[in-house]
Design a protein around this motif. Structure first.
Motif, PDB file in Angstrom:
ATOM      1  N   VAL A  68     105.360  24.508  -4.312  1.00 62.93           N
ATOM      2  CA  VAL A  68     104.346  24.856  -5.312  1.00 62.93           C
ATOM      3  C   VAL A  68     103.201  23.840  -5.284  1.00 62.93           C
ATOM      4  O   VAL A  68     102.022  24.207  -5.335  1.00 62.93           O
ATOM      5  N   GLU A  69     103.532  22.556  -5.204  1.00 56.60           N
ATOM      6  CA  GLU A  69     102.499  21.519  -5.173  1.00 56.60           C
ATOM      7  C   GLU A  69     101.652  21.611  -3.906  1.00 56.60           C
ATOM      8  O   GLU A  69     100.481  21.255  -3.916  1.00 56.60           O
ATOM      9  N   LYS A  70     102.255  22.095  -2.838  1.00 62.73           N
ATOM     10  CA  LYS A  70     101.521  22.282  -1.587  1.00 62.73           C
ATOM     11  C   LYS A  70     100.791  23.621  -1.547  1.00 62.73           C
ATOM     12  O   LYS A  70     100.074  23.901  -0.608  1.00 62.73           O
ATOM     13  N   GLY A  71     101.027  24.465  -2.562  1.00 65.02           N
ATOM     14  CA  GLY A  71     100.369  25.756  -2.601  1.00 65.02           C
ATOM     15  C   GLY A  71     101.127  26.854  -1.874  1.00 65.02           C
ATOM     16  O   GLY A  71     100.574  27.897  -1.562  1.00 65.02           O
ATOM     17  N   VAL A  72     102.416  26.631  -1.623  1.00 60.96           N
ATOM     18  CA  VAL A  72     103.259  27.618  -0.957  1.00 60.96           C
ATOM     19  C   VAL A  72     104.154  28.249  -2.012  1.00 60.96           C
ATOM     20  O   VAL A  72     104.794  27.547  -2.785  1.00 60.96           O
ATOM     21  N   GLU A  73     104.205  29.563  -2.074  1.00 57.44           N
ATOM     22  CA  GLU A  73     105.044  30.222  -3.075  1.00 57.44           C
ATOM     23  C   GLU A  73     106.513  30.109  -2.694  1.00 57.44           C
ATOM     24  O   GLU A  73     106.894  30.313  -1.549  1.00 57.44           O
ATOM     25  N   ALA A  74     107.329  29.785  -3.693  1.00 54.75           N
ATOM     26  CA  ALA A  74     108.773  29.696  -3.503  1.00 54.75           C
ATOM     27  C   ALA A  74     109.443  29.945  -4.844  1.00 54.75           C
ATOM     28  O   ALA A  74     108.885  29.644  -5.890  1.00 54.75           O
ATOM     29  N   ALA A  75     110.623  30.488  -4.802  1.00 49.93           N
ATOM     30  CA  ALA A  75     111.391  30.740  -6.024  1.00 49.93           C
ATOM     31  C   ALA A  75     112.533  29.745  -6.101  1.00 49.93           C
ATOM     32  O   ALA A  75     113.264  29.554  -5.140  1.00 49.93           O
ATOM     33  N   ALA A  76     112.677  29.076  -7.248  1.00 49.59           N
ATOM     34  CA  ALA A  76     113.748  28.091  -7.434  1.00 49.59           C
ATOM     35  C   ALA A  76     114.949  28.765  -8.101  1.00 49.59           C
ATOM     36  O   ALA A  76     114.789  29.521  -9.051  1.00 49.59           O
ATOM     37  N   PRO A  77     116.180  28.486  -7.637  1.00 50.10           N
ATOM     38  CA  PRO A  77     117.367  29.066  -8.266  1.00 50.10           C
ATOM     39  C   PRO A  77     117.664  28.388  -9.608  1.00 50.10           C
ATOM     40  O   PRO A  77     117.319  27.240  -9.838  1.00 50.10           O
ATOM     41  N   ALA A  78     118.310  29.140 -10.498  1.00 53.96           N
ATOM     42  CA  ALA A  78     118.698  28.583 -11.806  1.00 53.96           C
ATOM     43  C   ALA A  78     119.781  27.538 -11.587  1.00 53.96           C
ATOM     44  O   ALA A  78     120.698  27.746 -10.807  1.00 53.96           O
TER      45      ALA A  78
END
Length: 192
Positions: free
Chosen positions: A139-149
């Protein structure tokens, strides 16, 4: 060449303090060298916060020579950078925290070395929120990613009285990870 400020995800803890962080007078920011720990704290520090840089050899020598006297000379709000160079300051920090220091009035940075964490667990348990800053996230690099719970939060989230009524998932997660770092890991090491 000046470095451009990169907004870190952890910054939201400093701009809108979640309820869990309000439980701790000491905030410990751990991470590898050059991850941006000192820059992050300086970016979010209020003007009256004093910085103690233990990278400075003269400061480090004074801190190690007489930690109690050294801490008498500094008042919260304060930030102590690179605590691994003067781990004996942890007892003096505990004393400041126990005298009614406000939540987040003492910030500490350090490496996640065994010695630092042993000192934190033995001295500051129950007084310290343990935060981690690693390399830049997607996210900080501007790449979308989903974090697991987080599994631990789902498993233990309702078991602690301090979390009763705390709905903010980020606050719950911080409390549980800090608890695990200062209590559970210590107990497991002692059992082993």
């Amino acid at each position: 060449m000046p470095t451009q400020w990169i907004k870190r995800e952890i910054s939201r803890l400093f701009t809108a303090t979640p309820p869990a962080l309000r439980l701790f007078p000491v905030w410990l920011l751990l991470g590898p060298r050059q991850a941006g720990k000192s820059s992050l704290l300086r970016h979010h520090a209020e003007p009256e916060r004093r910085f103690v840089d233990l990278d400075d050899l003269a400061t480090r020598q004074r801190a190690n020579a007489d930690p109690v006297l050294f801490c008498r000379e500094i008042e919260p709000p304060l930030a102590i950078d690179e605590i691994q160079y003067a781990p004996s300051l942890l007892s003096a920090v505990k004393s400041i925290a126990d005298k009614g220091a406000a939540p987040g009035s003492i910030w500490i940075t350090g490496s996640q070395s065994f010695e630092v964490m042993r000192g934190v667990r033995e001295t500051l348990a129950g007084r310290v929120a343990v935060l981690s800053l690693h390399g830049l996230t997607d996210v900080e690099k501007g790449v979308e990613a989903a974090a697991p719970a987080p599994y631990f939060a789902a498993l233990c989230g309702s078991a602690f009285p301090a979390l009763h009524g705390v709905a903010d998932e980020q606050s719950r997660s911080l409390y549980l990870s800090s608890y695990a770092t200062t209590y559970i890991e210590r107990d497991v090491r002692e059992l082993l």
